[in-house]
Structure formats: structure tokens, C-alpha cells
Motif scaffolding. Structure first.
Motif, PDB file in Angstrom:
ATOM      1  N   PRO A  74      36.100 -82.334  60.101  1.00  0.00           N
ATOM      2  CA  PRO A  74      36.988 -82.142  58.947  1.00  0.00           C
ATOM      3  C   PRO A  74      38.058 -81.090  59.245  1.00  0.00           C
ATOM      4  CG  PRO A  74      34.929 -80.990  58.586  1.00  0.00           C
ATOM      5  CD  PRO A  74      34.770 -81.759  59.865  1.00  0.00           C
ATOM      6  N   GLU A  75      39.101 -81.115  58.461  1.00  0.00           N
ATOM      7  CA  GLU A  75      40.216 -80.187  58.671  1.00  0.00           C
ATOM      8  C   GLU A  75      39.793 -78.722  58.519  1.00  0.00           C
ATOM      9  OE1 GLU A  75      44.780 -79.476  57.087  1.00  0.00           O
ATOM     10  OE2 GLU A  75      43.383 -80.575  55.807  1.00  0.00           O
ATOM     11  N   ILE A  76      38.990 -78.436  57.483  1.00  0.00           N
ATOM     12  CA  ILE A  76      38.561 -77.065  57.185  1.00  0.00           C
ATOM     13  C   ILE A  76      37.081 -76.924  57.552  1.00  0.00           C
ATOM     14  CG2 ILE A  76      38.304 -75.290  55.395  1.00  0.00           C
ATOM     15  CD1 ILE A  76      41.233 -76.033  55.873  1.00  0.00           C
ATOM     16  N   ILE A  77      36.750 -75.835  58.211  1.00  0.00           N
ATOM     17  CA  ILE A  77      35.365 -75.583  58.610  1.00  0.00           C
ATOM     18  C   ILE A  77      34.493 -75.387  57.378  1.00  0.00           C
ATOM     19  CG2 ILE A  77      35.595 -73.072  58.787  1.00  0.00           C
ATOM     20  CD1 ILE A  77      33.786 -73.255  61.289  1.00  0.00           C
ATOM     21  N   THR A  78      33.206 -75.660  57.539  1.00  0.00           N
ATOM     22  CA  THR A  78      32.206 -75.405  56.500  1.00  0.00           C
ATOM     23  C   THR A  78      30.995 -74.751  57.155  1.00  0.00           C
ATOM     24  OG1 THR A  78      31.070 -77.522  56.823  1.00  0.00           O
ATOM     25  CG2 THR A  78      32.900 -77.490  55.220  1.00  0.00           C
ATOM     26  N   GLY A  79      30.119 -74.213  56.353  1.00  0.00           N
ATOM     27  CA  GLY A  79      28.875 -73.669  56.884  1.00  0.00           C
ATOM     28  C   GLY A  79      28.036 -74.750  57.539  1.00  0.00           C
ATOM     29  N   ASP A  80      28.094 -75.964  57.017  1.00  0.00           N
ATOM     30  CA  ASP A  80      27.371 -77.080  57.609  1.00  0.00           C
ATOM     31  C   ASP A  80      27.889 -77.381  59.024  1.00  0.00           C
ATOM     32  OD1 ASP A  80      25.575 -79.573  57.322  1.00  0.00           O
ATOM     33  OD2 ASP A  80      27.533 -80.433  57.808  1.00  0.00           O
ATOM     34  N   ILE A  81      29.203 -77.426  59.185  1.00  0.00           N
ATOM     35  CA  ILE A  81      29.789 -77.670  60.517  1.00  0.00           C
ATOM     36  C   ILE A  81      29.407 -76.534  61.464  1.00  0.00           C
ATOM     37  CG2 ILE A  81      31.976 -77.742  61.801  1.00  0.00           C
ATOM     38  CD1 ILE A  81      31.327 -80.363  60.448  1.00  0.00           C
ATOM     39  N   TYR A  82      29.508 -75.297  60.990  1.00  0.00           N
ATOM     40  CA  TYR A  82      29.116 -74.154  61.827  1.00  0.00           C
ATOM     41  C   TYR A  82      27.648 -74.292  62.231  1.00  0.00           C
ATOM     42  CZ  TYR A  82      28.028 -69.397  63.296  1.00  0.00           C
ATOM     43  OH  TYR A  82      27.590 -68.311  64.011  1.00  0.00           O
ATOM     44  N   GLY A  83      26.784 -74.664  61.309  1.00  0.00           N
ATOM     45  CA  GLY A  83      25.366 -74.843  61.622  1.00  0.00           C
ATOM     46  C   GLY A  83      25.137 -75.952  62.634  1.00  0.00           C
ATOM     47  N   LYS A  84      25.834 -77.058  62.473  1.00  0.00           N
ATOM     48  CA  LYS A  84      25.710 -78.184  63.405  1.00  0.00           C
ATOM     49  C   LYS A  84      26.122 -77.749  64.815  1.00  0.00           C
ATOM     50  CE  LYS A  84      27.548 -82.859  64.084  1.00  0.00           C
ATOM     51  NZ  LYS A  84      28.463 -83.875  63.520  1.00  0.00           N
ATOM     52  N   HIS A  85      27.241 -77.077  64.920  1.00  0.00           N
ATOM     53  CA  HIS A  85      27.727 -76.621  66.226  1.00  0.00           C
ATOM     54  C   HIS A  85      26.850 -75.496  66.771  1.00  0.00           C
ATOM     55  CE1 HIS A  85      32.105 -78.197  65.531  1.00  0.00           C
ATOM     56  NE2 HIS A  85      31.178 -79.092  65.208  1.00  0.00           N
ATOM     57  N   PHE A  86      26.363 -74.617  65.879  1.00  0.00           N
ATOM     58  CA  PHE A  86      25.488 -73.523  66.288  1.00  0.00           C
ATOM     59  C   PHE A  86      24.294 -74.065  67.071  1.00  0.00           C
ATOM     60  CE2 PHE A  86      21.794 -70.842  65.782  1.00  0.00           C
ATOM     61  CZ  PHE A  86      22.274 -69.568  66.033  1.00  0.00           C
ATOM     62  N   LEU A  87      23.709 -75.149  66.608  1.00  0.00           N
ATOM     63  CA  LEU A  87      22.545 -75.732  67.278  1.00  0.00           C
ATOM     64  C   LEU A  87      22.868 -76.151  68.711  1.00  0.00           C
ATOM     65  CD1 LEU A  87      21.084 -77.892  64.368  1.00  0.00           C
ATOM     66  CD2 LEU A  87      20.157 -75.735  65.282  1.00  0.00           C
ATOM     67  N   PHE A 130      25.042 -73.685  56.249  1.00  0.00           N
ATOM     68  CA  PHE A 130      24.477 -73.316  57.548  1.00  0.00           C
ATOM     69  C   PHE A 130      22.971 -73.533  57.555  1.00  0.00           C
ATOM     70  CE2 PHE A 130      22.178 -70.293  60.149  1.00  0.00           C
ATOM     71  CZ  PHE A 130      22.622 -70.665  61.411  1.00  0.00           C
ATOM     72  N   PHE A 131      22.286 -73.012  56.543  1.00  0.00           N
ATOM     73  CA  PHE A 131      20.827 -73.117  56.505  1.00  0.00           C
ATOM     74  C   PHE A 131      20.365 -74.576  56.416  1.00  0.00           C
ATOM     75  CE2 PHE A 131      20.703 -68.606  54.688  1.00  0.00           C
ATOM     76  CZ  PHE A 131      20.349 -68.058  55.910  1.00  0.00           C
ATOM     77  N   ALA A 132      21.071 -75.399  55.652  1.00  0.00           N
ATOM     78  CA  ALA A 132      20.690 -76.810  55.537  1.00  0.00           C
ATOM     79  C   ALA A 132      20.748 -77.504  56.890  1.00  0.00           C
ATOM     80  CB  ALA A 132      21.593 -77.522  54.530  1.00  0.00           C
ATOM     81  N   ARG A 133      21.694 -77.102  57.718  1.00  0.00           N
ATOM     82  CA  ARG A 133      21.878 -77.749  59.014  1.00  0.00           C
ATOM     83  C   ARG A 133      21.044 -77.091  60.116  1.00  0.00           C
ATOM     84  NH1 ARG A 133      24.227 -82.481  61.098  1.00  0.00           N
ATOM     85  NH2 ARG A 133      25.649 -82.341  59.345  1.00  0.00           N
ATOM     86  N   ALA A 134      21.063 -75.767  60.174  1.00  0.00           N
ATOM     87  CA  ALA A 134      20.454 -75.061  61.309  1.00  0.00           C
ATOM     88  C   ALA A 134      19.093 -74.459  61.000  1.00  0.00           C
ATOM     89  CB  ALA A 134      21.406 -73.969  61.812  1.00  0.00           C
ATOM     90  N   GLY A 135      18.733 -74.376  59.738  1.00  0.00           N
ATOM     91  CA  GLY A 135      17.414 -73.855  59.371  1.00  0.00           C
ATOM     92  C   GLY A 135      17.117 -72.505  59.990  1.00  0.00           C
ATOM     93  N   ASN A 136      16.009 -72.414  60.698  1.00  0.00           N
ATOM     94  CA  ASN A 136      15.553 -71.160  61.298  1.00  0.00           C
ATOM     95  C   ASN A 136      15.988 -70.981  62.756  1.00  0.00           C
ATOM     96  OD1 ASN A 136      13.927 -69.576  59.366  1.00  0.00           O
ATOM     97  ND2 ASN A 136      12.745 -71.466  59.227  1.00  0.00           N
ATOM     98  N   ALA A 137      17.018 -71.688  63.186  1.00  0.00           N
ATOM     99  CA  ALA A 137      17.413 -71.684  64.605  1.00  0.00           C
ATOM    100  C   ALA A 137      17.949 -70.347  65.108  1.00  0.00           C
ATOM    101  CB  ALA A 137      18.445 -72.778  64.870  1.00  0.00           C
ATOM    102  N   ALA A 138      18.502 -69.529  64.237  1.00  0.00           N
ATOM    103  CA  ALA A 138      19.058 -68.237  64.671  1.00  0.00           C
ATOM    104  C   ALA A 138      17.936 -67.233  64.898  1.00  0.00           C
ATOM    105  CB  ALA A 138      20.028 -67.704  63.620  1.00  0.00           C
ATOM    106  N   ASP A 139      18.141 -66.361  65.859  1.00  0.00           N
ATOM    107  CA  ASP A 139      17.194 -65.267  66.103  1.00  0.00           C
ATOM    108  C   ASP A 139      17.475 -64.080  65.190  1.00  0.00           C
ATOM    109  OD1 ASP A 139      15.803 -66.529  68.288  1.00  0.00           O
ATOM    110  OD2 ASP A 139      17.598 -66.148  69.495  1.00  0.00           O
ATOM    111  N   PHE A 140      18.726 -63.941  64.791  1.00  0.00           N
ATOM    112  CA  PHE A 140      19.115 -62.893  63.856  1.00  0.00           C
ATOM    113  C   PHE A 140      20.353 -63.360  63.118  1.00  0.00           C
ATOM    114  CE2 PHE A 140      21.176 -61.864  67.860  1.00  0.00           C
ATOM    115  CZ  PHE A 140      22.431 -61.383  67.533  1.00  0.00           C
ATOM    116  N   PHE A 141      20.647 -62.689  62.011  1.00  0.00           N
ATOM    117  CA  PHE A 141      21.811 -63.016  61.206  1.00  0.00           C
ATOM    118  C   PHE A 141      22.866 -61.939  61.409  1.00  0.00           C
ATOM    119  CE2 PHE A 141      18.432 -64.801  58.184  1.00  0.00           C
ATOM    120  CZ  PHE A 141      18.446 -66.033  58.793  1.00  0.00           C
ATOM    121  N   ILE A 142      24.114 -62.363  61.274  1.00  0.00           N
ATOM    122  CA  ILE A 142      25.251 -61.473  61.477  1.00  0.00           C
ATOM    123  C   ILE A 142      26.091 -61.464  60.203  1.00  0.00           C
ATOM    124  CG2 ILE A 142      27.414 -61.183  62.747  1.00  0.00           C
ATOM    125  CD1 ILE A 142      25.882 -62.794  65.016  1.00  0.00           C
ATOM    126  N   ILE A 143      26.469 -60.287  59.781  1.00  0.00           N
ATOM    127  CA  ILE A 143      27.388 -60.158  58.653  1.00  0.00           C
ATOM    128  C   ILE A 143      28.536 -59.244  59.055  1.00  0.00           C
ATOM    129  CG2 ILE A 143      25.669 -60.642  56.880  1.00  0.00           C
ATOM    130  CD1 ILE A 143      25.514 -57.585  56.390  1.00  0.00           C
TER     131      ILE A 143
END
Length: 191
Positions: A74-87, A130-143
Motif C-alpha cells: 500500500p501507499e502508506i505504511i501500517t503497523g501490519d505491514i511493518y509486522g509482516k516485514h519485521f518477520l 504489528f501485534f496481529a501480524r508479528a505476535g511475540n516475534a520481537a525480543d524487545f520493544f522500542i519506543i
């Protein structure tokens, strides 16, 4: 310098290329580049950040030219896209580290406040996407936070008091977001 300052390094890999790359599979190419950094680093760095402020319109991958993109993003990023790519990134980077026998920890970017009415559309449902797509895949969260109110010339009391109040507020929000999305709470990094 890290030794002299008793600090631990973190490397941020270029997530945005997975969005603005114009080849047939920019996600795989960007993840491969990230894995190459892990190989080059060869265990010197344990903590890795996939992207930085990617939900912000100032980032190169926030909005892409869909006419140049070949994988239907999609033209604009979403948390879902970030989660999909994060994996994809995490898989490539972990494989590279494992091949060298080096443990690494990979962090994912979250929003640290209730962004339901944010002026930035991508932030509004970033965490849940992000959570819907990547679930618990991250080792830590960043803010990310600049602590004081946006576009305000804050006085000294506001600046000094924000360290306590805003840190607590951000931590509580991320915990709440993880719980609401049925994801385990992870260590939290402010980068």
C-alpha cells in the motif's frame, strides 16, 4: 567509546528499503542487507533495531510510489505491514547470527501513547497491526519520545518532571497495548 562510557551498542538496520525498493521483492533484499550487517558485525553487537520511526511521514518508506513498487504494497505504511516485514527481517538476521554462533536480540518499533487520534494516520493502529501480524516475534520493544509537549518551549520544571511522569506513562501504555493484543510484555528500549 562504548567501553569507555560503559555502554551497550545497538544497531538500527534500514527497514525503509523494504518499502521504497523498486525490485520484484524489496522486502527480501532489505532483509538480506540487514543479515549482511549481522554477518559483518560478527557478534560485536547483541541488540538490533529494525527501522526507526517508520510510522512517521518524514521517513522515506512511510509513503511509497505504488507505480514503482512491484510487490503490491500500500501507499502508506501500517503497523501490519511493518509486522509482516519485521518477520522477514528477523528471520534473516537470526539465521545470519546463528550461522556465526552469535546470539542477537531484535527490537520492534511501537507507539508509546494512545495514538487513536494522532495526526499521523499510520500511528493510529500501529501497535495492534504489528501485534496481529508479528505476535511475540520481537525480543524487545522500542519506543521513541522527546518527553516534553510537542511544539512547546517547555520550562525547566516541565522538562525535569517529564522524566518521571512520561516514562511511567509510556511504560504503562506499552504494557496495556501488549495485554490488549495478547502478546507477552518484553523489555522496553528508548532509542
Amino acid at each position: 567509546m562504548l567501553d569507555l562510557t560503559y555502554s551497550t551498542g545497538i544497531i538500527c538496520v534500514n527497514f525503509s528499503y523494504s518499502r521504497y525498493g523498486t525490485g520484484p521483492d524489496p522486502v527480501a533484499v532489505a532483509a538480506h542487507y540487514a543479515a549482511e550487517w549481522v554477518r559483518y558485525d560478527d557478534g560485536r553487537t547483541r541488540f538490533w533495531e529494525i527501522g526507526n520511526e517508520d510510522s512517521g511521514p518524514w521517513q522515506a518508506g512511510y509513503q511509497i510510489d505504488t507505480a514503482l513498487n512491484q510487490d503490491g504494497q500500500p501507499e502508506i505504511i501500517t503497523g501490519d505491514i511493518y509486522g509482516k516485514h519485521f518477520l522477514v527481517f528477523a528471520d534473516s538476521m537470526r539465521k545470519a547470527a546463528q550461522d556465526l554462533g552469535n546470539p542477537i536480540y531484535i527490537g520492534a518499533q511501537l507507539i508509546a501513547y494512545n495514538a487513536a487520534s494522532s495526526w499521523i494516520p499510520a500511528e493510529r493502529a500501529w501497535n495492534s497491526g504489528f501485534f496481529a501480524r508479528a505476535g511475540n516475534a520481537a525480543d524487545f520493544f522500542i519506543i521513541h519520545s522527546y518527553y516534553t509537549p510537542y511544539n512547546q518551549n517547555s520550562n525547566a520544571a516541565t522538562v525535569l518532571n517529564s522524566a518521571t511522569t512520561e516514562t511511567i506513562n509510556m511504560m504503562n501504555y506499552v504494557k496495556q497495548s501488549a495485554t490488549q493484543n495478547q502478546v507477552s510484555m518484553k523489555p522496553l528500549a528508548l532509542t
